[in-house]
Design a protein around this motif. Structure first.
Motif, PDB file in Angstrom:
ATOM      1  N   GLU A   1     -15.502 -43.662  38.826  1.00  0.00           N
ATOM      2  CA  GLU A   1     -14.343 -43.901  37.982  1.00  0.00           C
ATOM      3  C   GLU A   1     -14.319 -45.350  37.538  1.00  0.00           C
ATOM      4  N   CYS A   2     -13.624 -45.611  36.449  1.00  0.00           N
ATOM      5  CA  CYS A   2     -13.427 -46.970  35.958  1.00  0.00           C
ATOM      6  C   CYS A   2     -12.720 -47.786  37.042  1.00  0.00           C
TER       7      CYS A   2
ATOM      8  N   TYR B   1     -19.485 -38.998  41.214  1.00  0.00           N
ATOM      9  CA  TYR B   1     -18.798 -39.401  40.003  1.00  0.00           C
ATOM     10  C   TYR B   1     -18.222 -40.795  40.225  1.00  0.00           C
TER      11      TYR B   1
ATOM     12  N   ASN C   1      -8.114 -44.199  35.545  1.00  0.00           N
ATOM     13  CA  ASN C   1      -8.893 -43.222  36.306  1.00  0.00           C
ATOM     14  C   ASN C   1      -9.919 -42.491  35.441  1.00  0.00           C
ATOM     15  N   LYS C   2     -10.262 -43.092  34.298  1.00  0.00           N
ATOM     16  CA  LYS C   2     -11.226 -42.445  33.407  1.00  0.00           C
ATOM     17  C   LYS C   2     -12.628 -42.532  33.995  1.00  0.00           C
ATOM     18  N   ASN C   3     -13.485 -41.659  33.489  1.00  0.00           N
ATOM     19  CA  ASN C   3     -14.869 -41.667  33.958  1.00  0.00           C
ATOM     20  C   ASN C   3     -15.582 -42.936  33.506  1.00  0.00           C
ATOM     21  N   CYS C   4     -16.369 -43.486  34.401  1.00  0.00           N
ATOM     22  CA  CYS C   4     -17.135 -44.706  34.108  1.00  0.00           C
ATOM     23  C   CYS C   4     -18.311 -44.374  33.192  1.00  0.00           C
TER      24      CYS C   4
ATOM     25  N   CYS D   1     -14.737 -47.852  31.804  1.00  0.00           N
ATOM     26  CA  CYS D   1     -14.792 -46.839  30.756  1.00  0.00           C
ATOM     27  C   CYS D   1     -14.971 -47.534  29.408  1.00  0.00           C
TER      28      CYS D   1
END
Length: 587
Positions: A28-29, A26, A35-38, A50
């Motif tokens: 991350e940005c 996974y 800390n959002k998903n890229c 993100c």
């Protein structure tokens, strides 16, 4: 809400653009405290981000023109490697002529004038090449091999069934003539066993062959993964391209089944009575291997190798525009739209449904009569491969004329009416301007015809277009559109965000044909049927008006089309005549 995460796993997707990265992780940005998903990746910054941070990235004046793509379509960052001769400099170029890795100082000192390749682009291309090969193995080679092994097992079962039936026939014949057939029966049964053993041995040998090939494919996958490791990145660059290709699937033949011929009941011909097994003289039929071309794989464009851009940097606007030549185009009544093809060839269209291809001397090569009445739109273009692509307003579709002059229906647009079209020279994408029920949009398609983007509204919800009747693409990926409905040149970046709108220098501006040049300039025709402001405007790629390249004082009347050739010459077509004029405006 559907959340797209940069999750990777080794599966076989529908196309390479949809293919995940290999190696499950996974991302991350990369923005601090986010800390959002890229979902996206900025290629110039080499930064995953993100969706929210991508929007902020575009709002920043320093990064608004950066190329931000889906994470899976990112450019792979070149691992840092210091130059041995210049320790403060990173190795970032490959000399194609000397086949050595260079830093910028090496290039200027010892390789001036050589063909240089951007190493990061080359490295990214090789990484994608590995992923493409892994994808093909998962999508084609492994499944095809497994299907062949399954077919072998089915053949073995069939052989057993066929030979079992033959034995039954033999025994039935033998029961009737028991006293005569004991010896012959034994002989025939022995022969049947030998045939079966021989055929099964053949199939077992074939099965071992494909088992060994499967092992090779798995080992090759591991090898390709190894090249993707940063520790072995230089191996990927210097390794021969042929070593990155998967070996073909071994050929095997299907077994030829024996035929049993029943005998006649006679003491004298007892062998004929019981029959015998025969091996056919027919040549074995090769197993059918599904052609690799049947696998849909969308490849990224290859790395373009060019000489250092010193010649390009020397080009500037000339203090005066010089008319080089002009010529009449046979078979058309006007020159409403021009599309530059390969080797100086030019496609020209008029108002009366005629399309003509001419060579660099103006000689007619071929003529096409289209199925709808011609119009004053940019309705045709030439692809990177040299195919002519044009709209069919009546059928609401896009047609392609291949280099061998076959006309095929390329795109169906449903209820949308096509207005204009342009084939990207950067990545081969097809841009189509279209209208429906008072709405207008530009849709991007892959070369394969897959729809990938619709550009319809601004982020605030306002409509971008009313009548996008001419389209082109700039060297930075911006989409430049002449919109006669808005009386403006509307420019959006590659993601579809509006960069600016140019509305001319007078109260009346009627934008028609549009093109760009090697410096990123935008050239657009201002055509007024009353001949008040007929001219060709030259804009900077950021929208700033630079000058009038041509005006009616220079003899320009009713200009509706422009294009630039490889020699940076400007071609101008006119609505009311079939004369095309060629100018030199750069020096």
């Amino acid at each position: 809400m559907e959340i797209h995460m940069a999750l990777s796993k080794p599966i076989a997707p529908e196309s390479l653009h949809d293919a995940p990265d290999i190696g499950q992780h996974y991302v991350e940005c990369a923005t601090e405290n986010c800390n959002k998903n890229c979902q996206y990746y900025c290629n110039p910054c080499h930064r995953p981000m993100c969706e929210q941070c991508r929007e902020e990235h575009f709002k920043n004046q320093a990064t608004k023109n950066h190329e931000v793509v889906q994470y899976r379509q990112r450019t792979y960052q070149l691992p840092v490697e210091k130059c041995k001769d210049h320790p403060t400099k990173d190795i970032d170029m490959l000399c194609d002529e000397c086949q050595v890795l260079l830093c910028s100082k090496c290039a200027t000192a010892n390789h001036r004038g050589h063909i240089l390749t951007d190493l990061e682009a080359f490295y990214s291309e090789r990484c994608k090449r590995c992923l493409e090969e892994i994808y093909k193995i998962h999508k084609y080679f492994l499944p095809t091999t497994q299907n062949l092994q399954k077919e072998i097992k089915e053949d073995a079962t069939e052989i057993k069934i066929v030979l079992k039936d033959m034995r039954k026939i033999m025994k039935t014949e033998a029961e009737t003539l028991k006293s005569l057939v004991d010896e012959m029966l034994s002989k025939n049964l022995e022969e049947a066993d030998k045939v079966e053993e021989s055929l099964i041995e053949l199939l077992q040998s074939q099965d071992k062959t494909y088992s060994g090939y499967t092992s090779y494919l798995n080992d090759f996958i591991k090898e390709l993964h190894g090249y993707l490791s940063p520790n072995d990145s230089l191996k990927l660059i210097i390794i021969a391209a042929k070593n990155l290709e998967t070996q073909p699937i071994p050929d095997t033949s299907k077994p030829v089944l024996p035929i049993f011929t029943a005998g006649q009941y006679s003491k004298e011909v007892v062998s004929k009575l019981l029959g015998n097994i025969q091996i056919s003289n027919t040549n074995p039929e090769n197993r059918k291997i599904k052609p690799k071309e049947a696998v849909s794989i969308h490849l990224k464009p290859t790395v373009k190798q060019t000489k250092p851009s010193a010649e390009k940097q020397k080009l500037i606007l000339s203090s005066s525009v010089t008319k080089i030549r002009e010529f009449r185009v046979p078979a058309v009544g006007s020159a409403c739209h021009l599309s530059m093809g390969k080797s100086g060839r030019l496609w020209v269209s008029d108002l009366w449904a005629n399309l003509a291809e001419i060579d660099i001397e103006g000689n007619l090569l071929q003529k096409i009569r289209i199925s709808f009445l011609g119009d004053n739109n940019g309705y045709h273009t030439v692809t990177r491969g040299g195919d002519l692509v044009y709209k069919d307003s009546n059928k609401k579709c896009i047609r392609r004329v291949t280099t061998d002059n076959k006309v095929i229906e390329f795109l169906k647009l449903g209820s949308w009416k096509p207005l204009s079209i342009y084939a990207s020279l950067i990545n081969g994408d097809i841009l189509v301007g279209m209208k429906k029920n008072g709405k207008a949009k530009i849709t991007r398609y892959r070369e394969t015809g897959k729809e990938i983007q619709n550009i319809l509204r601004e982020t605030e919800g306002q409509e971008l277009y009313r009548n996008p009747h001419y389209i082109t693409e700039n060297i930075n990926g911006d989409i430049c559109t002449s919109d006669i409905g808005k009386r403006a040149v509307v420019v959006v970046n590659k993601p579809g965000q509006r960069m600016f709108s140019y509305t001319g220098q007078n109260t009346e501006f009627h934008p028609y044909g549009i093109c760009t040049d090697v410096l990123g300039h935008i050239l657009v025709c201002d055509y007024d049927k009353w001949a008040l402001f007929n001219s060709v405007h030259l804009l900077h790629q950021d929208g700033q008006f630079l000058c009038y390249v041509l005006t009616k004082e220079q003899g320009v009347q009713n200009p509706t089309s422009v294009c630039v050739d490889d020699e940076n010459n400007l071609y101008v077509g006119h609505r009311d005549t079939n004369i095309v004029t060629v100018y030199k405006y750069l020096q």
